[in-house]
Design a protein around this motif. Structure first.
Motif, mmCIF file in Angstrom:
data_model
loop_
_atom_site.group_PDB
_atom_site.id
_atom_site.type_symbol
_atom_site.label_atom_id
_atom_site.label_comp_id
_atom_site.label_asym_id
_atom_site.label_seq_id
_atom_site.Cartn_x
_atom_site.Cartn_y
_atom_site.Cartn_z
ATOM 1 N N SER A 292 0.817 -1.205 0.000
ATOM 2 C CA SER A 292 0.000 0.000 0.000
ATOM 3 C C SER A 292 0.855 1.262 0.000
ATOM 4 N N SER B 142 5.761 -0.088 6.036
ATOM 5 C CA SER B 142 4.794 0.813 5.397
ATOM 6 C C SER B 142 5.113 2.249 5.787
ATOM 7 N N HIS C 183 -2.845 -0.549 6.201
ATOM 8 C CA HIS C 183 -1.674 -0.848 5.377
ATOM 9 C C HIS C 183 -1.819 -2.277 4.891
#
Ligand SMILES: [Ca+2]
Ligand SMILES: [Ca+2]
Length: 363
Positions: free
Chosen positions: A228, A260, A267
Motif C-alpha cells: 500500500s 509501510s 496498510h
C-alpha cells in the motif's frame, strides 16, 4: 503442604505477628543477632524445629513463652543473613535431601526416547504435541503441585499439564504444547521433590519447526508482491521474500525488511502466486528493532473473490503475542494470491500506525 512466611529483621528486636502452624517454614533476613516470636497456639514443648543458614539443617534454639515460640537467630554462627526455620516437619520428610527426582521415562508424541534431561529432536514441519515423563524421588515424596512447563520461557497454562501420581514418590507428567509457531523452540518440564530444598528435575526438549513449502519463494515464476505504501528508504520489496527473517541487532533496514509509511489508515501487502494454489496458512516474520518484535496486533488475511476480497482470517480481539513470527491459519482456499491488511492503528503496540515485516511465507 508447608506454609511459608517471610519476615525482615533489620535490628535486634523480637518480631511477632506471623502465625505459623505445624510443618511451617519461616524465612528471615537478618544481619545481626535477633529474636523472632511467633504465635504458635497449641504447640507442644516437644516441637521439632530446625534452622538453616549457609549449610545444612541443624536443631534450632528456641523457647516457649505462653502461646508464643521465640527463636534466636544468629546469622554470624549460621554463616548467612538468609535464615530459614522449619517447624515440626512431618516425620516422613527427609529435610537433608539435596537430590532431585530421577527421570524414569520419556515419551514424545507417544514414542519412547532415552530418559535424558536434554533432548534434541532436530527439525521438522511439525512441533511435538505431547511430552510425557516419569519421575521418582528416592528420598522424599514428590510435590505434585510443583510441576511447571514452559515453552521458550513462557509458562504453559495449567490446563495443558496432567500429573498422574504413581505412589507418593513417583508420578507421570504429560504436557500438551498446543499450537507452536515456526522457528526454534525449547520446552522445559520440571517437577520438585517435597524437601525444603524443593530439588527439581528439569527436562528440556529442543526442536525446530521448519516447513520448506513456501509459495512465495522468489525463484518461483509469477510470484509478485505489492504494498500500500512504503516508509522512506524501505521501498525495495525483495526484502519481503528474500529468506532473511532472523537477525540480531538494532538496525532493521530495507535489506531485511519492508515497512509501510507510518501514517493513519490501513496498510497492506498483496502477494500473487502466478497460478492457483491451495492456501491454508500465511506466516509473517516481524521486524526486530529496539529490542522488540514489531508484531502487528490487528489485521486480516483476505483472498481474492469476484473482483473483490473475502476475509479468511481476522486477528483475535486480544491481538497477537509479540514474537518472531505469527502464522494465520484458515480453511484451505484455492487462490492465485492473497493480501494481508493491517487495520488502522493495528500495528505493534509502540508504533500502531506502522506495518513492519521481515518476511512473508504462504502454504
Ligand atoms: Ca530428593
Ligand atoms: Ca526478509
Amino acid at each position: 503442604m508447608r506454609g511459608s512466611i517471610c519476615v525482615l529483621i533489620a535490628c535486634i528486636l523480637a518480631l511477632a505477628g506471623a502465625t505459623t502452624g505445624l510443618g511451617a517454614e519461616v524465612r528471615a533476613v537478618c544481619r545481626i543477632p535477633a529474636e523472632i516470636a511467633l504465635p504458635c497456639r497449641g504447640a507442644s514443648e516437644t516441637m521439632r524445629v530446625f534452622v538453616r543458614g549457609n549449610s545444612g539443617w541443624q536443631p534450632a534454639d528456641y523457647t516457649m513463652a505462653g502461646e508464643r515460640v521465640i527463636f534466636r537467630l544468629r546469622p554470624g554462627e549460621l554463616g548467612s543473613s538468609q535464615i530459614r526455620l522449619l517447624i515440626d516437619p512431618p516425620a516422613w520428610l527427609d529435610i537433608d535431601d539435596i537430590t532431585p527426582p530421577t527421570l524414569t521415562g520419556l515419551k514424545i508424541d507417544g514414542q519412547p526416547l532415552a530418559a535424558e534431561t536434554t533432548v534434541h529432536l532436530g527439525m521438522g514441519p511439525d512441533a511435538p504435541a505431547t511430552i510425557r515423563l516419569g519421575a521418582r524421588d528416592a528420598e522424599n515424596r514428590l510435590d505434585f503441585d510443583s510441576v511447571v512447563a514452559t515453552l521458550d520461557g513462557v509458562a504453559l497454562p495449567a490446563g495443558s499439564i496432567t500429573v498422574e501420581p504413581g505412589d507418593d514418590r513417583s508420578a507421570s507428567v504429560e504436557v500438551r504444547l498446543g499450537k507452536v509457531e515456526y522457528g526454534t523452540h525449547r520446552a522445559v518440564v520440571s517437577i520438585a521433590d517435597a524437601s525444603p530444598q524443593a530439588n527439581r528435575l528439569e527436562v528440556a526438549v529442543l526442536f525446530s519447526r521448519v516447513d520448506m513449502t513456501n509459495y512465495l519463494l522468489p525463484t518461483l515464476p509469477g510470484v509478485k508482491l505489492t504494498v500500500s505504501s512504503s516508509f522512506p528508504g524501505y521501498e525495495d520489496l525483495t526484502a519481503l521474500n528474500d529468506g532473511r527473517k532472523e537477525f540480531d541487532g538494532v538496525h532493521c533496514q530495507n535489506d531485511v525488511s519492508w515497512a509501510s509509511a507510518e501514517q493513519p489508515g490501513p496498510h497492506w501487502v498483496e502477494a500473487r502466486f502466478g497460478q492457483p494454489r491451495e492456501l491454508k496458512e500465511v506466516t509473517v516474520y516481524w521486524a526486530f528493532y529496539g529490542s522488540t518484535h514489531h508484531t502487528s496486533q490487528k489485521l486480516q488475511v483476505q483472498a481474492p473473490e469476484g473482483g473483490g476480497w473475502r476475509t479468511v482470517y481476522t486477528s483475535p480481539t486480544e491481538g497477537h503475542p509479540v514474537g518472531p513470527c505469527t502464522t494465520f491459519s484458515f480453511p484451505a482456499v484455492t487462490v492465485d494470491g492473497f493480501r494481508i491488511v493491517q487495520d488502522d492503528g493495528g500495528g505493534a503496540a509502540g508504533r500502531p500506525q506502522l506495518m513492519w515485516i521481515a518476511e512473508v511465507e504462504a502454504r
